[in-house]
Write a protein that holds these residues in place. Sequence first.
Motif, PDB file in Angstrom:
ATOM      1  N   GLY A 223       0.608   3.754  15.776  1.00 24.18           N
ATOM      2  CA  GLY A 223       0.668   2.486  16.482  1.00 24.18           C
ATOM      3  C   GLY A 223       1.879   1.694  16.060  1.00 24.18           C
ATOM      4  O   GLY A 223       2.847   2.235  15.515  1.00 24.18           O
ATOM      5  N   ILE A 224       1.832   0.383  16.262  1.00 20.99           N
ATOM      6  CA  ILE A 224       2.996  -0.446  15.956  1.00 20.99           C
ATOM      7  C   ILE A 224       3.256  -0.519  14.453  1.00 20.99           C
ATOM      8  O   ILE A 224       4.385  -0.581  13.999  1.00 20.99           O
ATOM      9  N   PHE A 225       2.165  -0.514  13.647  1.00 17.09           N
ATOM     10  CA  PHE A 225       2.278  -0.487  12.192  1.00 17.09           C
ATOM     11  C   PHE A 225       1.953   0.916  11.696  1.00 17.09           C
ATOM     12  O   PHE A 225       1.106   1.595  12.251  1.00 17.09           O
ATOM     13  N   SER A 226       2.589   1.328  10.596  1.00 17.36           N
ATOM     14  CA  SER A 226       2.234   2.597   9.969  1.00 17.36           C
ATOM     15  C   SER A 226       2.204   2.417   8.458  1.00 17.36           C
ATOM     16  O   SER A 226       3.209   2.011   7.848  1.00 17.36           O
ATOM     17  N   TYR A 227       1.063   2.709   7.866  1.00 26.42           N
ATOM     18  CA  TYR A 227       0.877   2.559   6.421  1.00 26.42           C
ATOM     19  C   TYR A 227      -0.303   3.438   5.998  1.00 26.42           C
ATOM     20  O   TYR A 227      -1.080   3.907   6.838  1.00 26.42           O
ATOM     21  N   PRO A 228      -0.457   3.693   4.699  1.00 23.14           N
ATOM     22  CA  PRO A 228      -1.522   4.596   4.252  1.00 23.14           C
ATOM     23  C   PRO A 228      -2.903   3.939   4.357  1.00 23.14           C
ATOM     24  O   PRO A 228      -3.073   2.761   4.039  1.00 23.14           O
TER      25      PRO A 228
ATOM     26  N   THR B 204       0.841  -1.201   0.000  1.00 25.45           N
ATOM     27  CA  THR B 204       0.000   0.000   0.000  1.00 25.45           C
ATOM     28  C   THR B 204       0.875   1.250   0.000  1.00 25.45           C
ATOM     29  O   THR B 204       0.574   2.241  -0.682  1.00 25.45           O
ATOM     30  N   THR B 205       1.984   1.206   0.741  1.00 29.87           N
ATOM     31  CA  THR B 205       2.949   2.308   0.727  1.00 29.87           C
ATOM     32  C   THR B 205       3.544   2.467  -0.667  1.00 29.87           C
ATOM     33  O   THR B 205       3.732   3.593  -1.156  1.00 29.87           O
ATOM     34  N   PHE B 206       3.825   1.362  -1.341  1.00 24.43           N
ATOM     35  CA  PHE B 206       4.347   1.407  -2.711  1.00 24.43           C
ATOM     36  C   PHE B 206       3.343   2.079  -3.652  1.00 24.43           C
ATOM     37  O   PHE B 206       3.722   2.928  -4.474  1.00 24.43           O
ATOM     38  N   ILE B 207       2.061   1.713  -3.547  1.00 25.36           N
ATOM     39  CA  ILE B 207       1.032   2.310  -4.403  1.00 25.36           C
ATOM     40  C   ILE B 207       1.018   3.826  -4.206  1.00 25.36           C
ATOM     41  O   ILE B 207       0.954   4.605  -5.174  1.00 25.36           O
TER      42      ILE B 207
ATOM     43  N   TRP C 253      11.405   4.460   2.845  1.00 26.90           N
ATOM     44  CA  TRP C 253      10.746   5.761   2.774  1.00 26.90           C
ATOM     45  C   TRP C 253       9.749   5.988   3.910  1.00 26.90           C
ATOM     46  O   TRP C 253       9.796   6.984   4.611  1.00 26.90           O
ATOM     47  N   HIS C 254       8.842   5.050   4.091  1.00 23.22           N
ATOM     48  CA  HIS C 254       7.950   5.109   5.259  1.00 23.22           C
ATOM     49  C   HIS C 254       7.893   3.713   5.854  1.00 23.22           C
ATOM     50  O   HIS C 254       7.075   2.884   5.459  1.00 23.22           O
ATOM     51  N   PRO C 255       8.794   3.410   6.798  1.00 25.76           N
ATOM     52  CA  PRO C 255       8.902   2.045   7.327  1.00 25.76           C
ATOM     53  C   PRO C 255       7.603   1.583   7.981  1.00 25.76           C
ATOM     54  O   PRO C 255       6.905   2.364   8.638  1.00 25.76           O
TER      55      PRO C 255
END
Length: 519
Positions: free
Chosen positions: A488-493, A317-320, A368-370
Motif C-alpha cells: 500500500g502507500i506505507f510499507s513497514y514491518p 519499526t524498520t530500524f528495530i 534501506w526500506h523506504p
Amino acid sequence: MHSIFDPSFQLIAALAGLAAFLVAGILTRQRTPKGLRLPPGPRGLPLIGNALDMPKEREWETYNEWAEKYGELVHVKVFQTNIVIINSRRLANELFEKRSSNYSDRPQLTMLCDLMGWDWGMAFQRYSDSWRKHRRAFHEKFHSGAVGIFKTSQIKHSRDLLRRLLVKPDDFAKHLRHVAGAIIMEVTYGIHIKPEDDPYIINADEASRGIGEAGVPGTFMVDRLPWLRHLPDWLPGMTFKEKARKWHKITTDMKELPYQYAKAEVDAGRADECFVSVHLEELTAKDKLTPEEEEVVKNAAGIAFTGGSDTTVSLMTTFILAMALHPEVQKKAQKELDSVLGGVRLVEFEDESELPYISAVVKETMRWHPLFPQSLAHAAVEEDVVGEYYIPKGSIVIGNSWRLLHNEEDFGPNTDKFIPERFLEKSAIRDPETTGSFGYGRRICPGMHMAQNLLFIEIASILQTFDISGPRDANGTELPMEYNMTSGIFSYPVDLKCSIVPRSKAAVQLIEESLKTTT
C-alpha cells in the motif's frame, strides 16, 4: 413503470452506466501526437488496459521489474487513466523540480478524498491556492529553523520510551506509537495524552490505516470508475461504501476533536504554546481570524497530527528490524555512543555532531526500506513531452522511490543490505531526504525536519541502553526473524517479534535517573 428505488431499476441503471463508460472509452481514446510515443510498458488489453497487471501487494517489486525491463520511464494504462512511473533521479529532478509547475498536482482519489473525507488533507489536495495556504501555515512552524523548539518534548518522551521498553519490551510497537502520538499532540494541540490507550492515538492509528489502504491510486475500483459511488449498496462489489463510511467518521473525529479542545483552551486563556494556539493568537492579534483562515489552521493541524503520529513509528519499526538482522551495525553504533558519552549520561541533541555513525544509521533506515516505496502520486496538469515520449494531461505520475534509493550509482554497492558506512564515505553524494524518502519537489513532506530529529534521538537513546536481537526461546536461544512488510502507500514491518533487553545494570540506572529529571 419502475421507481428509481426499485432494485431492478438500479441494476439496469448500473449496467447502463457500465455500457456508457465502455463506449465513452472507445470514442474518447487519446491519440498520441505525431512523432511522439507513450513511454514503454507492459502490453495492455482492450478497454481495461493494464488493470490486471497492477500489483496488489509488494508493489515496489513489480515496479522495479518494470524499471529493469522498460527503463527510466514506464507507462501503464488502467481503463482511461494513464500512469507514468519515474525510475531515475535524473528524470525525477527534471519533472518534479525543473517542471514542478506541471507536476505538483495530485490525482483525485474518489475513495480517499471524496468518500473517506480526506479532501482537506494538505498531502492529498490538488495543486491550488488553497493548498498553498495550507502549506504556508504548516511551513511557518515546522521548517528546519523552527523545529528546534520541539526538542524538549522529544527528549522527554524519548526518555519515557526507554522506561516503557524497560517494563514491557515485547510491546515496543505500541510504545513507539504512544510516544510519537504524545509528542505530536503536545506540539500541535497542547494536549497531554493518557499514559495508556489514549483515544486520540487509537483514532489516529485507524485513520492512518485507511490512508494506507486507499492512498494508492487504483486500490479501489471507484477511483477508476467514479460513477460506482452512486450505485446501490446491495450490488456486488459495493463493500467499499461501508469502509468509506467507517473511515469518514474516524477521519472527521481525528481532525475535529483535538482541534475543538485546543481552541476551547485558547478561548479560556489557558492554552499551552502549540501549533494551534500560536496560529489562532497570531490571527486574532492581526484581526484576521476568519472562518476560512481558521479552517486552514484546523486542517494543517490535522495533517500534522496524522503524519507525526504515524511516519516515525513506521520508520522506527524498520530500524528495530534492521538492528535485529545486523548485530554488527548495532555494536559499532553502541561503541560510538559509549566513546562520546562515557556511560555517565543519556544522549542529547547536542551530541549529534559527535555521532556521525548514528546519523548514518538514521539515513540508512530511511533508505534501506523506504516508508513510501512509490511515494505519493503526482499528476500532470498539462500534457508534456520528455525526450521522445509523450505524457498525456492528467496522467498519474509516480516517483519510484524504492528504485531511486537502491541506485548503486548514488548509494554504492549492495543497496539491498543495511550498511550505514555508505554515508560516511567521501564518495557518498546523496541523502535519502533528497532522493524520494520524503517525496519530491514542491510536494516534499514539510514535516521531515521534525521527523528526522525524532528518529535521531530515539535511535541513539535505544542503542545506548538496549541490545536488540531476534526472538529467543525459553532457553535463551535466538530464533530466526519472522516478519512481513506491509503493502500500500506505507510499507513497514508487521508481526515483528524480537528481543530488547538492557545492555547493563548501568544502562537501567541511567534510564531510571533520567525519569526523575523529566517528570
